[in-house]
Design a protein around this motif. Structure first.
Motif, PDB file in Angstrom:
ATOM      1  N   MET A   1       0.841  -1.185   0.000  1.00  0.00           N
ATOM      2  CA  MET A   1       0.000   0.000   0.000  1.00  0.00           C
ATOM      3  C   MET A   1       0.886   1.248   0.000  1.00  0.00           C
ATOM      4  O   MET A   1       1.822   1.353   0.778  1.00  0.00           O
ATOM      5  CB  MET A   1      -0.909  -0.014   1.224  1.00  0.00           C
ATOM      6  N   LYS A   2       0.582   2.172  -0.886  1.00  0.00           N
ATOM      7  CA  LYS A   2       1.370   3.393  -1.006  1.00  0.00           C
ATOM      8  C   LYS A   2       1.018   4.376   0.109  1.00  0.00           C
ATOM      9  O   LYS A   2      -0.132   4.487   0.521  1.00  0.00           O
ATOM     10  CB  LYS A   2       1.114   4.060  -2.350  1.00  0.00           C
ATOM     11  N   ASP A   3       2.038   5.102   0.542  1.00  0.00           N
ATOM     12  CA  ASP A   3       1.848   6.162   1.527  1.00  0.00           C
ATOM     13  C   ASP A   3       1.163   7.332   0.821  1.00  0.00           C
ATOM     14  O   ASP A   3       1.677   7.859  -0.174  1.00  0.00           O
ATOM     15  CB  ASP A   3       3.209   6.580   2.087  1.00  0.00           C
ATOM     16  N   GLU A   4       0.029   7.744   1.330  1.00  0.00           N
ATOM     17  CA  GLU A   4      -0.758   8.802   0.699  1.00  0.00           C
ATOM     18  C   GLU A   4       0.015  10.120   0.609  1.00  0.00           C
ATOM     19  O   GLU A   4      -0.168  10.892  -0.328  1.00  0.00           O
ATOM     20  CB  GLU A   4      -2.074   9.003   1.467  1.00  0.00           C
ATOM     21  N   ARG A   5       0.909  10.376   1.542  1.00  0.00           N
ATOM     22  CA  ARG A   5       1.716  11.594   1.505  1.00  0.00           C
ATOM     23  C   ARG A   5       2.651  11.589   0.302  1.00  0.00           C
ATOM     24  O   ARG A   5       2.845  12.619  -0.345  1.00  0.00           O
ATOM     25  CB  ARG A   5       2.516  11.756   2.797  1.00  0.00           C
ATOM     26  N   LEU A   6       3.209  10.426  -0.011  1.00  0.00           N
ATOM     27  CA  LEU A   6       4.090  10.317  -1.179  1.00  0.00           C
ATOM     28  C   LEU A   6       3.299  10.461  -2.473  1.00  0.00           C
ATOM     29  O   LEU A   6       3.760  11.093  -3.426  1.00  0.00           O
ATOM     30  CB  LEU A   6       4.839   8.984  -1.166  1.00  0.00           C
ATOM     31  N   VAL A   7       2.110   9.880  -2.504  1.00  0.00           N
ATOM     32  CA  VAL A   7       1.244   9.993  -3.674  1.00  0.00           C
ATOM     33  C   VAL A   7       0.855  11.456  -3.891  1.00  0.00           C
ATOM     34  O   VAL A   7       0.905  11.958  -5.019  1.00  0.00           O
ATOM     35  CB  VAL A   7      -0.011   9.104  -3.523  1.00  0.00           C
ATOM     36  N   ASN A   8       0.505  12.152  -2.818  1.00  0.00           N
ATOM     37  CA  ASN A   8       0.125  13.567  -2.925  1.00  0.00           C
ATOM     38  C   ASN A   8       1.298  14.425  -3.382  1.00  0.00           C
ATOM     39  O   ASN A   8       1.127  15.342  -4.198  1.00  0.00           O
ATOM     40  CB  ASN A   8      -0.426  14.088  -1.602  1.00  0.00           C
ATOM     41  N   PHE A   9       2.492  14.146  -2.866  1.00  0.00           N
ATOM     42  CA  PHE A   9       3.670  14.896  -3.290  1.00  0.00           C
ATOM     43  C   PHE A   9       3.925  14.671  -4.781  1.00  0.00           C
ATOM     44  O   PHE A   9       4.158  15.617  -5.533  1.00  0.00           O
ATOM     45  CB  PHE A   9       4.900  14.496  -2.475  1.00  0.00           C
ATOM     46  N   ILE A  41       8.814   8.984  -8.463  1.00  0.00           N
ATOM     47  CA  ILE A  41       8.414  10.054  -7.537  1.00  0.00           C
ATOM     48  C   ILE A  41       6.995  10.521  -7.854  1.00  0.00           C
ATOM     49  O   ILE A  41       6.151  10.629  -6.965  1.00  0.00           O
ATOM     50  CB  ILE A  41       9.405  11.237  -7.600  1.00  0.00           C
ATOM     51  N   GLU A  42       6.736  10.778  -9.133  1.00  0.00           N
ATOM     52  CA  GLU A  42       5.413  11.279  -9.519  1.00  0.00           C
ATOM     53  C   GLU A  42       4.305  10.269  -9.244  1.00  0.00           C
ATOM     54  O   GLU A  42       3.163  10.652  -9.037  1.00  0.00           O
ATOM     55  CB  GLU A  42       5.418  11.683 -10.995  1.00  0.00           C
ATOM     56  N   ARG A  43       4.634   8.989  -9.249  1.00  0.00           N
ATOM     57  CA  ARG A  43       3.624   7.964  -8.946  1.00  0.00           C
ATOM     58  C   ARG A  43       3.555   7.634  -7.460  1.00  0.00           C
ATOM     59  O   ARG A  43       2.775   6.785  -7.043  1.00  0.00           O
ATOM     60  CB  ARG A  43       3.932   6.691  -9.750  1.00  0.00           C
ATOM     61  N   GLY A  44       4.357   8.326  -6.655  1.00  0.00           N
ATOM     62  CA  GLY A  44       4.329   8.104  -5.206  1.00  0.00           C
ATOM     63  C   GLY A  44       4.953   6.790  -4.791  1.00  0.00           C
ATOM     64  O   GLY A  44       4.613   6.244  -3.748  1.00  0.00           O
ATOM     65  N   GLU A  45       5.887   6.304  -5.580  1.00  0.00           N
ATOM     66  CA  GLU A  45       6.510   5.007  -5.318  1.00  0.00           C
ATOM     67  C   GLU A  45       7.838   5.103  -4.576  1.00  0.00           C
ATOM     68  O   GLU A  45       8.392   4.088  -4.185  1.00  0.00           O
ATOM     69  CB  GLU A  45       6.731   4.268  -6.641  1.00  0.00           C
ATOM     70  N   LYS A  46       8.360   6.310  -4.414  1.00  0.00           N
ATOM     71  CA  LYS A  46       9.651   6.503  -3.751  1.00  0.00           C
ATOM     72  C   LYS A  46       9.516   7.452  -2.578  1.00  0.00           C
ATOM     73  O   LYS A  46       8.808   8.445  -2.647  1.00  0.00           O
ATOM     74  CB  LYS A  46      10.694   7.079  -4.726  1.00  0.00           C
ATOM     75  N   ASN A  47      10.220   7.122  -1.511  1.00  0.00           N
ATOM     76  CA  ASN A  47      10.297   7.999  -0.352  1.00  0.00           C
ATOM     77  C   ASN A  47      11.436   8.974  -0.627  1.00  0.00           C
ATOM     78  O   ASN A  47      12.602   8.639  -0.504  1.00  0.00           O
ATOM     79  CB  ASN A  47      10.558   7.179   0.914  1.00  0.00           C
ATOM     80  N   VAL A  48      11.102  10.172  -1.016  1.00  0.00           N
ATOM     81  CA  VAL A  48      12.052  11.152  -1.528  1.00  0.00           C
ATOM     82  C   VAL A  48      12.821  11.808  -0.382  1.00  0.00           C
ATOM     83  O   VAL A  48      12.239  12.149   0.645  1.00  0.00           O
ATOM     84  CB  VAL A  48      11.302  12.235  -2.336  1.00  0.00           C
ATOM     85  N   THR A  49      14.125  12.002  -0.591  1.00  0.00           N
ATOM     86  CA  THR A  49      14.930  12.693   0.410  1.00  0.00           C
ATOM     87  C   THR A  49      14.668  14.191   0.341  1.00  0.00           C
ATOM     88  O   THR A  49      14.185  14.714  -0.669  1.00  0.00           O
ATOM     89  CB  THR A  49      16.432  12.448   0.185  1.00  0.00           C
TER      90      THR A  49
END
Length: 69
Positions: A1-9, A41-49
């Motif tokens: 399950m993707k983190d909604e915060r990453l998806v929103n970013f 990143i755009e798909r919310g699949e990476k936890n961005v630094t």
């Protein structure tokens, strides 16, 4: 399950990128990020630094706070 915060970013990055008329590849080049990584990143699949967030914001000429809101 993707983190909604990453998806929103990621959604925010994509929206601003499109508003600025940039391709994903052009943004990746401006931000010095690999194009495929930018896609993740755009798909919310990476936890961005934090460093990457600033690189993206600078490339989009937008503040980090606006990008995160």
């Amino acid at each position: 399950m993707k983190d909604e915060r990453l998806v929103n970013f990621g959604r925010s990055v994509r929206n601003v990128r499109k508003l600025k008329g940039l391709s994903q590849e052009a943004l990746a080049n401006l931000a010095n990020i690999d194009r495929s990584y930018m896609g993740h990143i755009e798909r919310g699949e990476k936890n961005v630094t934090l460093t990457k967030i600033y690189q993206i914001a600078d490339a989009l000429d937008i503040s980090v706070s606006k990008l995160l809101s």
